[in-house]
Design an enzyme around this catalytic site. Structure first.
Site, PDB file in Angstrom:
ATOM      1  CG  ASP A 102      -0.206   0.039   2.554  1.00 11.64           C
ATOM      2  OD1 ASP A 102       0.976  -0.381   2.610  1.00 11.64           O
ATOM      3  OD2 ASP A 102      -0.790   0.525   3.543  1.00 11.64           O
ATOM      4  CG  ASP A 141       4.087   0.151   1.645  1.00  6.77           C
ATOM      5  OD1 ASP A 141       3.541  -0.945   1.766  1.00  6.77           O
ATOM      6  OD2 ASP A 141       3.884   1.098   2.432  1.00  6.77           O
ATOM      7  CG  ASN A 155       0.611   3.478   4.265  1.00  8.63           C
ATOM      8  OD1 ASN A 155       0.388   3.440   5.477  1.00  8.63           O
ATOM      9  ND2 ASN A 155       1.617   2.847   3.702  1.00  8.63           N
ATOM     10  CB  THR A 159       4.659  -4.134   2.929  1.00  8.61           C
ATOM     11  OG1 THR A 159       4.244  -3.682   1.637  1.00  8.61           O
ATOM     12  CG2 THR A 159       5.836  -5.076   2.773  1.00  8.61           C
ATOM     13  CG  PHE A 211      -1.567   1.450   9.570  1.00 10.15           C
ATOM     14  CD1 PHE A 211      -2.581   2.380   9.776  1.00 10.15           C
ATOM     15  CD2 PHE A 211      -1.355   0.984   8.276  1.00 10.15           C
ATOM     16  CE1 PHE A 211      -3.366   2.836   8.725  1.00 10.15           C
ATOM     17  CE2 PHE A 211      -2.130   1.439   7.210  1.00 10.15           C
ATOM     18  CZ  PHE A 211      -3.134   2.364   7.440  1.00 10.15           C
ATOM     19  CG  ASN A 212       0.640  -2.871   7.485  1.00 11.96           C
ATOM     20  OD1 ASN A 212       0.198  -1.817   7.018  1.00 11.96           O
ATOM     21  ND2 ASN A 212       1.882  -3.274   7.304  1.00 11.96           N
ATOM     22  CG  HIS A 263       7.422   0.127   9.837  1.00 10.87           C
ATOM     23  ND1 HIS A 263       7.509  -0.172  11.181  1.00 10.87           N
ATOM     24  CD2 HIS A 263       6.954   1.404   9.764  1.00 10.87           C
ATOM     25  CE1 HIS A 263       7.101   0.884  11.886  1.00 10.87           C
ATOM     26  NE2 HIS A 263       6.765   1.845  11.050  1.00 10.87           N
ATOM     27  CG  ASP A 264       6.052  -1.551   4.708  1.00 16.78           C
ATOM     28  OD1 ASP A 264       5.720  -2.152   5.749  1.00 16.78           O
ATOM     29  OD2 ASP A 264       5.296  -0.749   4.130  1.00 16.78           O
TER      30      ASP A 264
HETATM   31  C1  BDR Z   1       3.025  -0.076   8.608  1.00 18.26           C
HETATM   32  O1  BDR Z   1       1.992   0.888   8.462  1.00 18.26           O
HETATM   33  C2  BDR Z   1       2.176   1.652   7.311  1.00 18.26           C
HETATM   34  O2  BDR Z   1       1.937   3.000   7.554  1.00 18.26           O
HETATM   35  C3  BDR Z   1       3.577   1.394   6.835  1.00 18.26           C
HETATM   36  O3  BDR Z   1       3.653   1.448   5.423  1.00 18.26           O
HETATM   37  C4  BDR Z   1       3.879   0.010   7.357  1.00 18.26           C
HETATM   38  O4  BDR Z   1       3.488  -0.977   6.437  1.00 18.26           O
HETATM   39  C5  BDR Z   1       3.760   0.163   9.905  1.00 18.26           C
HETATM   40  O5  BDR Z   1       2.887   0.057  10.969  1.00 18.26           O
HETATM   41 CA    CA Z   2       2.896  -0.441   4.159  1.00 21.18          CA
END
Ligand code: BDR
Ligand code: CA
Length: 310
Positions: free
Chosen positions: A11, A16, A40, A124, A165-166, A239-240
């Site tokens: 996303d 990402d 996102n 991701t 979040f994901n 993160h991703d």
């Molecule tokens: C995740 O949330 C999104 O905002 C980032 O792209 C990542 O995948 C981190 O919590």
């Molecule tokens: Ca992401």
């Protein structure tokens, strides 16, 4: 050595974008396609971001649009971190690359079912596309090597005290995938909060001075401003790319096999990945959870990946 046949479901999203960069030209990875989901930002925005990234980096793979909303809950996007476009900070040239006309779920199913080698699926973003695909085409499971995902946390969350979040963006989808019987590897905030894009990391990558390093630097500077506004950190967690970096070099991360339950109870812990790290419950283990990351190796691999774009 046989390449890892991989589909990236994402996303984009600043982090990402770097995951796409890492998967797009690594000799160990055969990137078969990119499927996009709302997360996102809205699907329209994340979709165009994926196309723009592929065009800019010359990554010639199908980009397929997927779910525009989660299975059950209302869509919730993340402009505080990724901006109104979902990828604020870089101006792409006019877009000529088009979307593949297959819906993400069909692309996932078709590619997995037809492949001679088992497919690795990296997610991701929210796991909506994969969850729908598994429900529609359960035979896919026989030909999926593993699902390697960025998401969750066995400690605290980043959108609620409990949830990341994901997973929070589509807890029911994550529940389906985590309970699918597939080999699932979870790279959550516990490890991604250890790989911070501090200013010195940006400086290091800028020295490479190619199109990928320019993209990295511009995106990460905006990402850091936003991360600083929301979380008060000098460098945001990248993160991703971690699941992709793990596939390139598994020694970057230590994993432990646990029972993990996704909270879909609509309580204050909705979307929490309840990982039984200490095996209190003696329940069947369904997820490998990352507990340690070698930060130095991580940045070395990111640097090598950026250098590969001439
Ligand atoms: C995740 O949330 C999104 O905002 C980032 O792209 C990542 O995948 C981190 O919590
Ligand atoms: Ca992401």
């Amino acid at each position: 050595m046989r390449k890892i046949k991989m589909i990236l479901d994402c996303d984009p999203g600043h982090d990402d974008a770097i995951a796409i960069m890492m998967a797009g030209n690594n000799p160990k990875i055969d990137l078969l396609g990119i499927t996009v989901v709302a997360g996102n930002q809205t699907l329209e925005k994340t979709g165009y971001n994926a196309l723009n990234l592929c065009q800019y980096l010359n990554i010639d793979v199908p980009v397929c649009l997927g779910a525009s909303e989660p299975l059950i809950k209302e869509i919730q996007v993340c402009p505080d971190i990724h901006g109104e476009t979902g990828l604020d900070g870089f101006d792409f040239q006019e877009l000529t690359k088009n979307f593949d006309n297959r819906p993400a779920v069909h692309f996932l199913a078709e590619t997995v079912l037809k492949s001679e080698d088992k497919i690795t699926i990296v997610t991701t973003g929210p796991m909506t596309n994969l969850a729908i695909a598994l429900k529609l085409f359960p035979k896919m499971k026989d030909n999926i090597k593993e699902v390697v995902l960025m998401g969750g946390s066995y400690q605290n969350g980043n959108v609620t005290p409990a949830a990341e979040f994901n997973i929070y963006a589509d807890p029911e989808a994550a529940y389906i995938v985590f309970n699918s019987g597939l080999e699932v590897k979870m790279f959550g905030l516990d490890v991604t909060r250890r790989v911070l894009v501090l200013p010195e990391v940006i400086e290091r990558m800028e020295k490479i001075d190619n199109k990928a390093s320019v993209l990295f630097s511009k995106l990460m500077k905006v990402y850091n401003i936003n991360q600083n506004n929301v979380f008060g950190v000098a460098g945001g967690p990248l993160h991703d790319p971690l699941p992709v970096v793990y596939l390139i070099d598994p020694s970057v991360v230590d994993l432990t096999h646990v029972h993990c339950d996704i909270d879909i109870s609509h309580s204050s812990s909705y979307g929490r990945t309840n990982c039984d790290i200490f095996n209190y419950l003696k329940l069947p283990k369904n997820v490998h959870v990352a507990i340690k990351v070698d930060t130095e190796k991580y940045w070395d691999i990111i640097e090598e990946g950026i250098k590969r774009y001439t």
